[in-house]
Structure formats: C-alpha cells, structure tokens
Write a protein that holds these residues in place. Structure first.
Motif, short mmCIF file in Angstrom:
data_model
loop_
_atom_site.label_atom_id
_atom_site.label_comp_id
_atom_site.label_asym_id
_atom_site.label_seq_id
_atom_site.Cartn_x
_atom_site.Cartn_y
_atom_site.Cartn_z
N HIS A 61 -45.21 -4.86 -25.72
CA HIS A 61 -45.78 -6.13 -26.05
C HIS A 61 -47.28 -5.92 -26.74
CE1 HIS A 61 -46.69 -10.45 -25.85
NE2 HIS A 61 -47.85 -10.42 -25.36
N ASP B 79 -48.82 -15.14 -28.46
CA ASP B 79 -47.50 -14.40 -28.64
C ASP B 79 -46.47 -15.21 -29.49
OD1 ASP B 79 -48.51 -13.23 -26.30
OD2 ASP B 79 -47.21 -14.17 -25.02
N HIS C 230 -49.21 -7.06 -30.35
CA HIS C 230 -50.60 -7.52 -30.57
C HIS C 230 -51.48 -6.69 -31.46
CE1 HIS C 230 -50.39 -11.36 -28.28
NE2 HIS C 230 -50.15 -10.77 -27.29
N SER D 208 -56.04 -11.01 -24.11
CA SER D 208 -55.02 -12.02 -23.94
C SER D 208 -55.09 -12.72 -22.67
CB SER D 208 -53.75 -11.33 -24.19
OG SER D 208 -53.21 -10.52 -23.19
ZN ZN Z 1 -49.56 -11.82 -25.54
#
Ligand code: ZN
Ligand code: KG4
Length: 339
Positions: free
Chosen positions: A110, A300, A114, A135
């Motif tokens: 993940h 996201d 980003h 984040s």
């Molecule tokens: Zn995230």
C-alpha cells in the motif's frame, strides 16, 4: 499492459484499470467515511463487511465501461499493510478473479502505491528522491533509490501525522476524519496566540513524534472552556503550524543527508495546502523541487495500486499461488524491480 487494481486496506474501496502503454485510467472510488463517523474512527469489522458489499458491483461497473475482463492482462491488489479483514476481502476477490479468468496476480504494498502516485502526474519525479509519506497510519521519510529500492530514514515513534490531525480535531469537536476540517479552520488565520512544541527537532536523526501535540492541544482546550470559534481556529493554526514546521525541518535534514534535490510527498496529509506551500519553498530555496500527487491520488485509491502493480507485473513479477495478506509489512522488505 492493462492492469486491474483493487484497494481495500482501510475504509476506501478503490477499483481502477491502468494501461501502461497509453497511461489511460478508469476508476471507481467508494469511501465508507459516513459509516464510521458515528464511532469517531474506522471500525475494522464494519470496513470488511462494506468492502464485501461494494467491491464486486464496482468491478462489474468498471469492466462494463472498460470493455471486458478478457482485455485485462493482470490483476493487482493491496496485500498490506492495513486492516487484516479488509485486506482479506480485496485479496479474495482478486485471487478469485485471477484464477477464474486465468490472469497473473500480484499483491502490492500500500505504501509503495502512495509513494509512486506522484509518478502518475505529467511532471514525474526521477529517481533518486526523498519520499515523505504522511497518511493516517504512517509517517516516514524514505530514501527512494530506484523502483522497489527503499531505505527508511525515519518514522513516527507514536502517532502518524494524519492520526494526530484526526485526534486533535476530535478534541475540538470536529467530525471524523477531522484532518481536512482542522486544516480548513487553520487556513482562515495568519497567526495565533498559541505556540505548540516542535517535537524532536532538537535531537539529531529523522524520527518523528506527534502524540505530544495532541496533549498540548488538550491542555489549552481545558484552560479555555468554553471554546469559541476564534479560539478553536487559533488552536488549529498553532497545531498545523507546528506539524508543518516539524516536517519541513526533517525533510530539510533528509535532503542534506542523502544529497538529493527532489522531494516527493505522498499520502492523505499530502493534500494539506500549508504543507504543500512550505515544502515547495524549502526545495526551491535548495535549488530542488517538491513533487505532489494530484489531490485525488493523495488519499487511498485504486489507481495507485493498479499503477504500482503494473510496474511490477510489466517487469515480469507475479505471485505464486499464494493467498495471504500482511497487516504489517516494511517497505524495506520489497524486492527491487528489475530495470
Ligand atoms: Zn493510505
Ligand atoms: O493516505 P490516507 O487516505 O489513508 C491512510 O492510508 O491512512 O490518509 C488519510 C489521512 C487522514 O488522517 C486525514 O485526516 C488526513 O489524511 N488528511 C489531511 C488532509 N486531507 C486528508 N490532513 C491534513 N490536512 C488535509 N488537508
């Protein structure tokens, strides 16, 4: 290559298709924020259940617009880090689709998603660069030497920046997730009677600590009851000022330590206007440049997963017949992508 990407690590269901040849993007994004708001934070069980309900119809819908699953070359999904149940939903659907349609499959990190999202912009950063990931769950400075070659320079020892924004906003009575609301109130002012500490800036190193800022806010709130709108905005201003200043000081240090001129900001807090302004000035003063993802790719989304997955799948990488998710997973454990 056309890659279908699925993001389900937290409270957003993101589905996207990225075409590596044309750069074309198809996307769908559903945010569960309304479902979690009354609890003041993300409830993992509710998140998983909602991904189950939303993901399949969203995939059907995007494929209807795109054409057909037959024309998809590979599938990518978020393997971690994130909420285990929520990740399991995305992984199950992606694995099922890949088996059923006989397509290659790849689990994506993940945070790599980003980190690479700014490369979707026309003005792409080149390697190497310093990555600042900010984040709701992570705060880290990363030495990005090449695709997949990451060294963590410093992380938060306690709350992530987004978490500190959200917790302080909650103390001020702002609705969840309060980060953007706190920022909007702060941006109404040019000064504040309060000064918050700049945590850990007087120590060497690139670690962060943000939990003390929440306590500083709490002390001021207790002392100034009842809060009026001006006081509330002044607390927001002082909080945001301290966070942004701390991030600026650490980014400056990371650029000096690595000798790089490029800074790439990613993650939800990368949408913060004050942070964008201050970091752009920092790199300009150093004769370098700061790169940001488009606002829609800060928080996201499925596009960043389709994109990071596409770069790896294009290089010939794919999962064995594994089926697992990783709630915790360090960026440093990723394999470098062959050039
Ligand atoms: Zn995230
Ligand atoms: O990257 P993200 O969508 O989710 C995680 O992977 O955590 O980041 C969400 C975080 C939340 O904490 C939210 O309050 C924060 O990013 N955020 C902001 C702003 N927009 C989003 N924080 C400060 N200022 C903003 N403009």
């Amino acid at each position: 290559m056309k890659v279908l990407g699925l993001e389900s690590s937290c409270d957003e269901t993101g589905i996207a298709i990225y075409d590596t040849e044309t750069g074309e993007i198809w996307q769908r994004l559903y945010s569960q924020i309304e479902k979690h708001r009354e609890y003041g934070g993300v409830v993992p069980e509710l998140a998983s259940r909602d991904h189950v309900v939303k993901a399949a119809p969203m995939i059907k819908d995007i494929l209807f617009e795109f054409g057909s699953l037959d024309d998809i070359d590979a599938i990518a999904y978020t393997r971690g880090p994130g909420l285990t149940g929520a990740l399991m939903v995305g992984a199950s659907i992606a694995r099922g689709l890949a088996w059923g349609a006989d397509k290659p499959l790849l689990g994506v990190h993940h945070m790599e998603g980003h980190l690479l999202a700014p490369m979707l912009s026309e003005d792409k950063p080149e390697f190497p660069f310093v990555g600042l990931l900010v984040s709701g769950g992570h705060t880290m400075l990363v030495d990005v030497r090449a695709l997949g070659d990451y060294r963590i320079l410093g992380e938060s020892l306690d709350d992530a920046v987004g978490e500190a924004f959200d917790k302080t906003a909650k103390l001020l009575g702002l609705p969840y997730p309060g980060g953007p609301e706190l920022a909007a109130l702060a941006d109404q002012l040019n000064e504040s009677r309060f000064v918050f500490p700049r945590p850990m800036v007087n120590r060497p190193g690139l670690e962060f600590s943000f939990s003390g800022l929440k306590t500083a806010a709490l002390n001021i709130i207790h002392k100034h009851q009842p809060l009026d709108d001006i006081l509330r905005a002044e607390i927001c201003f002082a909080f945001q000022h301290a966070v942004v200043d701390t991030l600026r000081i650490k980014c400056d240090r990371a650029l000096t330590e690595t000798g790089y001129s490029r800074l790439v900001v990613a993650g939800g807090v990368g949408a913060n206007s004050r942070l964008r302004e201050v970091l752009a000035k920092l790199t300009k003063d150093r004769s370098g440049k700061t790169y940001f993802p488009a606002h829609e790719y800060c928080t996201d989304n499925g596009v960043m997963i389709a994109y990071a997955g596409a770069l790896r799948l294009d290089a010939g990488l794919e999962d064995d017949n594994v089926f697992d998710v990783l709630a915790r997973w360090s960026l440093e454990d990723l394999d470098e992508i062959p050039a």
